[in-house]
Design a protein around this motif. Sequence first.
Motif, mmCIF file in Angstrom:
data_model
loop_
_atom_site.group_PDB
_atom_site.id
_atom_site.type_symbol
_atom_site.label_atom_id
_atom_site.label_comp_id
_atom_site.label_asym_id
_atom_site.label_seq_id
_atom_site.Cartn_x
_atom_site.Cartn_y
_atom_site.Cartn_z
ATOM 1 N N TYR A 30 0.856 -1.184 0.000
ATOM 2 C CA TYR A 30 0.000 0.000 0.000
ATOM 3 C C TYR A 30 0.886 1.227 0.000
ATOM 4 N N CYS A 31 0.344 2.323 -0.497
ATOM 5 C CA CYS A 31 1.157 3.534 -0.618
ATOM 6 C C CYS A 31 0.268 4.765 -0.575
ATOM 7 N N ALA A 32 0.908 5.915 -0.438
ATOM 8 C CA ALA A 32 0.198 7.184 -0.523
ATOM 9 C C ALA A 32 -0.356 7.360 -1.932
ATOM 10 N N PRO A 33 -1.503 8.022 -2.076
ATOM 11 C CA PRO A 33 -2.094 8.195 -3.407
ATOM 12 C C PRO A 33 -1.136 8.788 -4.430
ATOM 13 N N GLY A 34 -0.275 9.712 -4.007
ATOM 14 C CA GLY A 34 0.637 10.340 -4.938
ATOM 15 C C GLY A 34 1.717 9.417 -5.469
ATOM 16 N N LEU A 35 1.847 8.207 -4.887
ATOM 17 C CA LEU A 35 2.872 7.268 -5.335
ATOM 18 C C LEU A 35 2.323 6.122 -6.164
ATOM 19 N N VAL A 36 1.016 6.113 -6.415
ATOM 20 C CA VAL A 36 0.426 4.990 -7.153
ATOM 21 C C VAL A 36 1.066 4.827 -8.522
ATOM 22 N N SER A 37 1.342 5.924 -9.197
ATOM 23 C CA SER A 37 1.916 5.810 -10.538
ATOM 24 C C SER A 37 3.275 5.121 -10.502
ATOM 25 N N GLY A 38 4.072 5.392 -9.469
ATOM 26 C CA GLY A 38 5.365 4.731 -9.341
ATOM 27 C C GLY A 38 5.218 3.251 -9.106
ATOM 28 N N TYR A 39 4.246 2.863 -8.274
ATOM 29 C CA TYR A 39 4.021 1.449 -8.022
ATOM 30 C C TYR A 39 3.417 0.757 -9.243
ATOM 31 N N ALA B 85 -1.588 9.340 -11.632
ATOM 32 C CA ALA B 85 -1.513 9.035 -10.209
ATOM 33 C C ALA B 85 -2.571 9.825 -9.468
ATOM 34 N N PRO B 86 -3.263 9.210 -8.489
ATOM 35 C CA PRO B 86 -4.264 9.941 -7.730
ATOM 36 C C PRO B 86 -3.620 10.956 -6.814
ATOM 37 N N LYS B 87 -4.304 12.064 -6.588
ATOM 38 C CA LYS B 87 -3.821 13.093 -5.680
ATOM 39 C C LYS B 87 -4.863 13.287 -4.595
ATOM 40 N N ALA C 220 4.545 13.045 3.995
ATOM 41 C CA ALA C 220 5.047 11.818 3.405
ATOM 42 C C ALA C 220 4.211 10.667 3.885
ATOM 43 N N ALA C 221 4.331 9.560 3.196
ATOM 44 C CA ALA C 221 3.554 8.388 3.515
ATOM 45 C C ALA C 221 4.439 7.352 4.146
ATOM 46 N N ASP C 222 3.759 6.209 4.569
ATOM 47 C CA ASP C 222 4.554 5.103 5.037
ATOM 48 C C ASP C 222 5.547 4.690 3.958
ATOM 49 N N HIS C 223 5.057 4.627 2.738
ATOM 50 C CA HIS C 223 5.972 4.605 1.606
ATOM 51 C C HIS C 223 5.837 6.017 1.052
ATOM 52 N N GLY C 224 6.183 6.983 1.784
ATOM 53 C CA GLY C 224 5.674 8.334 1.660
ATOM 54 C C GLY C 224 6.124 9.094 0.456
#
Length: 334
Positions: free
Chosen positions: A147-156, A304-306, A314-318
Amino acid sequence: MSLVDWVLGLERVHFAETRAEREAIWRFRYDVYVRELGKTIASADHDRGWIRDPDEDNPEVSLIYTGTVDDVTGTMRGDYWLPGSIPAATLHKYGLTRASTFLGLPVAEASRLMVRRNLRGKLIMPALARAGFEWAVQKGVAASLAYCAPGLVSGYRRLGYRPYGSDMIDTKDGVRVPLVMAMDDVAHFRDVSSPLLSLARDRFGPTGSKATTELINRELGTATALEADEREVWNDVQAALLARTARPHLFDELDDASRGLARNPTGLSGRPALPSFAGRAPRTPPSPAGDGPDLLRPISARTAPKIGRSRSGAADHGDRLCGRGRRRRHGHAP
């Protein structure tokens, strides 16, 4: 060996096998989470200056890192579960309680992924992901969770993870998006130009299989529920915030005569009547940006969602851990 494999191979990844290596990783976590990001972490040991999760002596928990024991530059944690052995808390977090067939698969989870500040956006994150992928397929894992912050979805997404039809994960740092990766979906790795493609192709053949992906879609659903119009989402969030902050009116407990006197005290003091706010529509907050709401972005295969940012930025995977998040000049954190 492809050029991508050769380049990523330049960043050496190690599995923590000694106590000294694990302690170095725990200290690196503390540096990132507490000293850099100012987070409050329940497992933080401030006397030792490290963050150690209680279950990290479990042999099924693997810690990998880049750099050296004296100079860790990135790290990731991997958990592995045999069919039917996923802990209840993890099942609830990822919305898997009814996914009976999916739970019959060997499953892994990638977490605690972070990279040193001045090295984010370079080779460390894909190198860690490749090492984690190799570790998982050697154990026969069929799917990987994260799981990740919405701003990192594109990277994942570029790694091969995809959002699925589960509720967002609510953490003290903000909402997080649950993700899943089908390890044998070579076609998907090819479609997103994943750095894991060559590893998946070597393990599962040039075409791989869609079996795990089809099972995920059937039991977990797709992420279409996350897609929405920006203005509609903003209106929904605004309405929810107003509903949560509603307070009883000052005069609600008075009888009619007393309420009228309290709202119009001219008979006592000769002052003008007090303005009544009852029934008045709430003011619409100004748009976060000049052209309309920019707090939320719809999730799509290309965008990527914002949805928001954590209180710490920052997120846990921030947003700042892996160099994938963006700062807004005019946006507001919900």
